[in-house]
Design an enzyme around this catalytic site. Sequence first.
Site, PDB file in Angstrom:
ATOM      1  N   GLU A 170      56.432  35.951  56.394  1.00  0.00           N
ATOM      2  CA  GLU A 170      57.558  36.334  55.553  1.00  0.00           C
ATOM      3  C   GLU A 170      57.075  36.861  54.208  1.00  0.00           C
ATOM      4  O   GLU A 170      57.869  37.103  53.308  1.00  0.00           O
ATOM      5  CB  GLU A 170      58.493  35.142  55.349  1.00  0.00           C
ATOM      6  N   ARG A 181      53.354  39.024  52.224  1.00  0.00           N
ATOM      7  CA  ARG A 181      52.487  40.194  52.330  1.00  0.00           C
ATOM      8  C   ARG A 181      51.063  39.817  52.711  1.00  0.00           C
ATOM      9  O   ARG A 181      50.430  38.980  52.062  1.00  0.00           O
ATOM     10  CB  ARG A 181      52.462  40.953  50.987  1.00  0.00           C
ATOM     11  N   GLY A 192      58.167  33.256  52.321  1.00  0.00           N
ATOM     12  CA  GLY A 192      58.913  34.396  51.815  1.00  0.00           C
ATOM     13  C   GLY A 192      58.391  34.899  50.479  1.00  0.00           C
ATOM     14  O   GLY A 192      58.356  34.160  49.496  1.00  0.00           O
ATOM     15  N   SER A 240      52.055  36.352  48.725  1.00  0.00           N
ATOM     16  CA  SER A 240      51.179  37.518  48.749  1.00  0.00           C
ATOM     17  C   SER A 240      49.726  37.103  48.893  1.00  0.00           C
ATOM     18  O   SER A 240      49.213  36.319  48.093  1.00  0.00           O
ATOM     19  CB  SER A 240      51.358  38.326  47.461  1.00  0.00           C
ATOM     20  N   ALA A 285      55.165  26.781  46.357  1.00  0.00           N
ATOM     21  CA  ALA A 285      55.941  27.960  45.991  1.00  0.00           C
ATOM     22  C   ALA A 285      55.676  28.354  44.543  1.00  0.00           C
ATOM     23  O   ALA A 285      55.663  27.511  43.644  1.00  0.00           O
ATOM     24  CB  ALA A 285      57.430  27.686  46.191  1.00  0.00           C
ATOM     25  N   GLY A 316      39.357  32.874  39.402  1.00  0.00           N
ATOM     26  CA  GLY A 316      39.172  32.369  38.048  1.00  0.00           C
ATOM     27  C   GLY A 316      40.199  31.354  37.607  1.00  0.00           C
ATOM     28  O   GLY A 316      40.154  30.889  36.455  1.00  0.00           O
ATOM     29  N   LYS A 357      36.866  26.007  38.618  1.00  0.00           N
ATOM     30  CA  LYS A 357      37.336  27.361  38.844  1.00  0.00           C
ATOM     31  C   LYS A 357      37.736  27.492  40.315  1.00  0.00           C
ATOM     32  O   LYS A 357      37.122  26.882  41.192  1.00  0.00           O
ATOM     33  CB  LYS A 357      36.243  28.381  38.515  1.00  0.00           C
ATOM     34  N   ARG A 367      49.203  22.521  43.594  1.00  0.00           N
ATOM     35  CA  ARG A 367      50.512  22.348  42.962  1.00  0.00           C
ATOM     36  C   ARG A 367      50.415  22.751  41.490  1.00  0.00           C
ATOM     37  O   ARG A 367      49.322  22.857  40.936  1.00  0.00           O
ATOM     38  CB  ARG A 367      50.978  20.888  43.032  1.00  0.00           C
ATOM     39  N   SER A 423      54.832  20.660  36.402  1.00  0.00           N
ATOM     40  CA  SER A 423      56.000  21.271  35.777  1.00  0.00           C
ATOM     41  C   SER A 423      56.078  20.984  34.279  1.00  0.00           C
ATOM     42  O   SER A 423      56.825  21.657  33.560  1.00  0.00           O
ATOM     43  CB  SER A 423      57.280  20.790  36.466  1.00  0.00           C
TER      44      SER A 423
END
Length: 396
Positions: free
Chosen positions: A264, A266, A281, A284, A323, A330, A359, A372, A375
């Site tokens: 879903e 690239r 979704g 990339s 997500a 790097g 790194k 992860r 937050s």
Amino acid sequence: MIETVKSVDDFKALVADVEAQSGYKKPIAFGIARVDRGQKSADKILQANFAVVNWNENFGSAAVFIKALQESGVEVDFSGSEFVTTIDDTFVKNAMNAFAPFISEAVGEAHKNVQVIKVLDEIGDIARDFTITFLFEDDAPKSVEAVYLKLYALSLCKAELRSLNLNGAFGVLSNVAWVGRTPYELEYLRENEIEMKLKGTYPNIDSVDKFPRYLQHIIPADNTRVLDASKVRMGAQLAAGTTVMPGASYINFNAGTLGPVMVEGRISSSAIVGSGSDVGGGASILGVLSGTDGNPISIGENTLLGANSVTGLPLGDGCIVDAGVTILAGTKVVIDTDEFNKIKEANPSWDAEDTDVFKGKVLAGLNGIHFRQDSLTGEVKAFRSTREVKLNEELH
């Protein structure tokens, strides 16, 4: 003219005689293609449609085709990396005579090169619509047919991803307007734009590109799904069980999957995704020209790339990128001592020392890591993954 071959033994003798020629070289690949020529310039090949692709196989058929060309007055040049020429009715008659012992049984999966010749014989006047291509070495392609033969080999899983020399392929192919599976020269459209638009014959252009779509040339495995044909480029490789969803998904040429994979996001050129993995979704996987310092990216088995994540780092088996998280060579990744020891236990050959901050490139290719983002601090952190990534078997 090749005389009609009476038996299989006679056919073998013919092949042996051809291969004994001075300077003869067995091709690494060959095939007959129907070509699309330019509407403005008939000498310009825009596309090559190979019905059968031979890749390190069927050398007897290659010898027959070479002999058929020679008996048609064509001098086959074995000195270069590739040889391409048009074929005519005389070539077809010569090949039919050579393949005589196999004509009746050439159906279904049997003797596919013979089937090609049978169909050409039925067509009759083949004019300049068909060419034959031989690759003697895997050098940078010089012809449109050679580029397409290599793209077919990748998409048909006859050659491994990242194994073929495609240097200069973009320079060989023309940028064309694709109308269905038919390519149009852009200059032809410009010259005829007024007339075509006023007469209502201007085509409905699907895309403008040098490469066609995968489904314009390839029939996928029964359990493989591509929900939007524009999402997979010719030269991509889809292993059986792969599902390519619409939306933000895309698989470029010389990239693809090694087993059942949910796509879903690239998969950029040169990127490879292992069996059982899920490219979420908008996720990339970077290509060699988009942030990996020229290093191709491989994603292991049963790995999850969360929605809108970015991965420019090779990942091993059983990894998770949450997500929206970006992992690059790097990227500074925080790992506390307990998690470091767990990751090291899962990767016994990893020789890193516990330094708290690593790194991303130090973690390249490791198994069982969960990336992860904190937050509160924004730090990217790594943990030993405890979640099993498993695709829905009903969908793959």
